[in-house]
Design a protein around this motif. Structure first.
Motif: not given
Ligand code: NAD
Ligand code: WQD
Length: 339
Positions: A160-165
């Motif tokens: 999720i964090i990878r995609d959000a970034v």
């Protein structure tokens, strides 16, 4: 710089708040719902640092409460510890783990986007490596099949964090994969909150030594390791805490949007070595017995921490003896002065 610490009343969060204060980051707001901690932890932090913590007692799965938190404060960075963390509990009740760990993360990221808070540090776990055949594990070791819903929440959380970034070029994140955090603050005034059903090795050792548990069961004596017991990478909680301050410094100067770091000592230790160290440093005999293997345990896992050493300038300072000594000091303090 104003830093939001979620799960700040918890084990690693509270130690990190102390490190933050001692490094001069005094604009800290903590958030917790005490699902696995006590509000009185803030008093313990205050007695160590002489600093009064500002905090919110809210559940981060509530979008409304999370929004209010960001409306009322202007955060520059979030250190997101808040999560459920028991592996067996997650197997018994997977949906509550997915709901709590993922909804709270999504609410935090949503608010970071909306309120322009662009630095995020996330507590991940060595459990994302699953049953790795490559040892020591590096950050590029392929991630394994998650052994539990808890581990899966960390795997998905990282995703999720990878995609959000990727979707927000202003956002930068550091993902920290902790190995086995143990021990307590050197003062003995702060440590892992007491649990009647400890799952992890060191709280079980200290509770057995204190007479709260009759006997420690050592799970498995027939592994392919020097003494037949499992190997792990135990790391002092204050060293873990220290890495968060370095990660904050790293985020302010890096151009990389996302970076992952292993946080372990790099040294694998067997269960019997932990027990021997505990007995030796605290001059105690522990009542223990080697029993059958625990389902789901991996034989050995330990970190290659070169990346954190090189890029963060991190160096774990505390030995296994110090981990065992501080854990016991905290356990005794808990008996004298329960929260
Ligand atoms: P902890 O349970 O002591 O601390 C987590 C804190 O978050 C608790 O105080 C809990 O009350 C709070 N919390 C949980 N859900 C919340 C919610 N919805 N809203 C508000 N507060 C909430 O755990 P810890 O050992 O300090 O772990 C911190 C983080 O590090 C967790 O994300 C955990 O998964 C991760 N981690 C821990 C270990 C470990 O062995 N301790 C290892 C690897 C990763
Ligand atoms: C360590 C060793 C046990 C208890 C878990 C999570 C992991 C991470 C850290 C959060 C193993 C042995 C234990 C006992 C024993 N947490 N043991 N008797 O399993 O390495 O990792 O905590 O992210 O995700 O899976 O830690 O402390 O439970 O066990 O012999 O009563 O001690 O078999 O070899 P583990 P642990």
């Amino acid at each position: 710089m104003t830093v939001l610490v979620t799960g700040g009343a918890g084990y690693i969060g509270s130690h990190t708040i102390i490190e933050l204060i001692q490094k001069g980051y005094t604009n800290i707001i903590s958030v917790d719902n005490y699902s696995n901690s006590e509000e009185s932890t803030y008093k313990r932090i205050e007695s160590i640092t002489n600093y009064k913590i500002q905090y919110y007692s809210i559940d981060l799965t509530s979008k409304i409460d999370c929004e209010r938190l960001f409306e009322e404060n202007e955060f520059d960075a979030v250190i997101h510890f808040a999560a459920y963390k028991s592996v067996p509990e997650s197997v018994e009740n997977p949906l509550s783990y997915y709901r709590n760990n993922l909804n709270s993360l999504i609410n935090i990221i949503d608010c970071c986007n909306k309120y322009h808070c662009n630095q995020l540090i996330f507590s991940s776990s060595c459990s994302v490596y699953g049953n790795s055949t490559e040892l020591p594990v590096t950050e590029t070791t392929p991630l394994g099949i998650a052994e539990s819903p808890y581990a899966e929440t960390k795997f998905i959380g990282e995703r999720i964090i990878r995609d959000a970034v990727k979707a927000n070029s202003e956002m930068k994140a550091v993902i920290l994969r902790y190995f086995n955090p143990v021990g307590a603050h050197i003062s003995g005034k702060l440590g892992e909150p007491a649990s009647e059903r400890p799952n992890n090795l060191v709280p079980f050792i200290t509770q057995t030594a204190a007479g709260l548990k009759e006997k420690l069961k050592v799970f498995g004596g027939d592994y392919n390791t020097p003494d037949g017991t499992c190997i792990r990478d135990y790391i002092h909680v204050s060293d873990i805490a220290d890495a968060h301050i370095l990660a904050l410094e790293y985020l302010t100067k890096t151009n990389n949007n996302i970076e992952v770091f292993n946080l372990g000592t790099g040294k694998g230790v067997t269960v019997l070595e932990v027990i021997k160290s505990f007995e030796y440093v605290n001059k105690l005999n522990l009542n223990y017995e080697v029993v059958e293997r625990r389902k789901g345990d991996v034989e050995a896992v330990y970190a290659n921490n070169d990346k954190a050493v090189k890029l963060l300038g991190w160096k774990p300072k505390h030995s296994l003896s110090e981990m065992m000594e501080s854990a016991w000091k905290w356990q005794q303090n808990l008996l004298d002065d329960p929260i």
